[in-house]
Scaffold this active site. Structure first.
Site, PDB file in Angstrom:
ATOM      1  N   ILE A 115       0.830  -1.199   0.000  1.00 45.36           N
ATOM      2  CA  ILE A 115       0.000   0.000   0.000  1.00 45.36           C
ATOM      3  C   ILE A 115       0.866   1.252   0.000  1.00 45.36           C
ATOM      4  CG2 ILE A 115      -1.887  -1.227   1.129  1.00 45.36           C
ATOM      5  CD1 ILE A 115      -1.259   0.329   3.685  1.00 45.36           C
ATOM      6  N   CYS A 116       0.363   2.300  -0.615  1.00 43.32           N
ATOM      7  CA  CYS A 116       1.083   3.565  -0.728  1.00 43.32           C
ATOM      8  C   CYS A 116       0.861   4.391   0.542  1.00 43.32           C
ATOM      9  CB  CYS A 116       0.594   4.338  -1.951  1.00 43.32           C
ATOM     10  SG  CYS A 116       1.377   5.945  -2.125  1.00 43.32           S
TER      11      CYS A 116
END
Length: 167
Positions: A115-116
């Site tokens: 995930i960013c």
């Protein structure tokens, strides 16, 4: 940081004192104890406020973590596997959480389902080394990410509840 509710939740998570990573041997054992104590407190607080949303466990060395997280949307529970490794430069470098099931389904994710967290979480983590730990990663990283991304993915029809898929 965020809204008042998030600040309250984070203020109830014990901060860590030992500045050590996996290559620091004895100090890493102390850091792991602090990590577990912090995670246990965070999970207990979540259960007490009816907001239980993840389970984590690690390998014996505490360098590889895995578990499940879930998000409730329209009274339906969406459950996902999560995994991450502790970077060799931890705690200076925050772990990168992967949600493999969602790999390639959102722009706010890197290859491999990571995930960013670069824009919002990583600067906050950097300002709080070594006080932040894995409980903070969950509370300020994965939790908000799920709250934004899962409803959006559901609305776009990218993910569906497992019961709806089997009908």
């Amino acid at each position: 940081m965020a809204d008042e509710a998030t600040r309250r939740v984070v203020s109830e998570i014990p901060v860590l004192k030992t500045n050590a990573g996996p290559r620091d041997r004895e100090l890493w054992v102390q850091r792991l104890k602090e990590e577990y104590q912090s995670l246990i407190r965070y999970v207990e607080n979540n259960k007490n406020s009816d907001n239980d949303w993840f389970r984590l466990e690690s390998n014996k060395e505490g360098t590889r973590w895995f578990g499940k997280c879930w998000y409730i949307h329209d009274f339906l529970k969406y459950e996902f596997d999560i995994e991450f490794e502790i970077p060799i430069t931890y705690p200076t470098t925050a772990p990168e959480i992967a949600v493999p099931e969602l790999d390639g389904k959102t722009a706010k994710m890197y290859r491999g389902g990571k995930i960013c967290l670069t824009d919002h979480f990583k600067p906050l983590w950097a300002r709080n080394v070594p006080k932040f730990g894995l409980a903070h990663l969950m509370a300020l990283g994965l939790g908000p990410w799920l709250a934004v991304e899962v409803p959006d993915l559901i609305q776009k029809g990218v993910i569906q509840h497992k019961e709806k898929c089997s009908q």
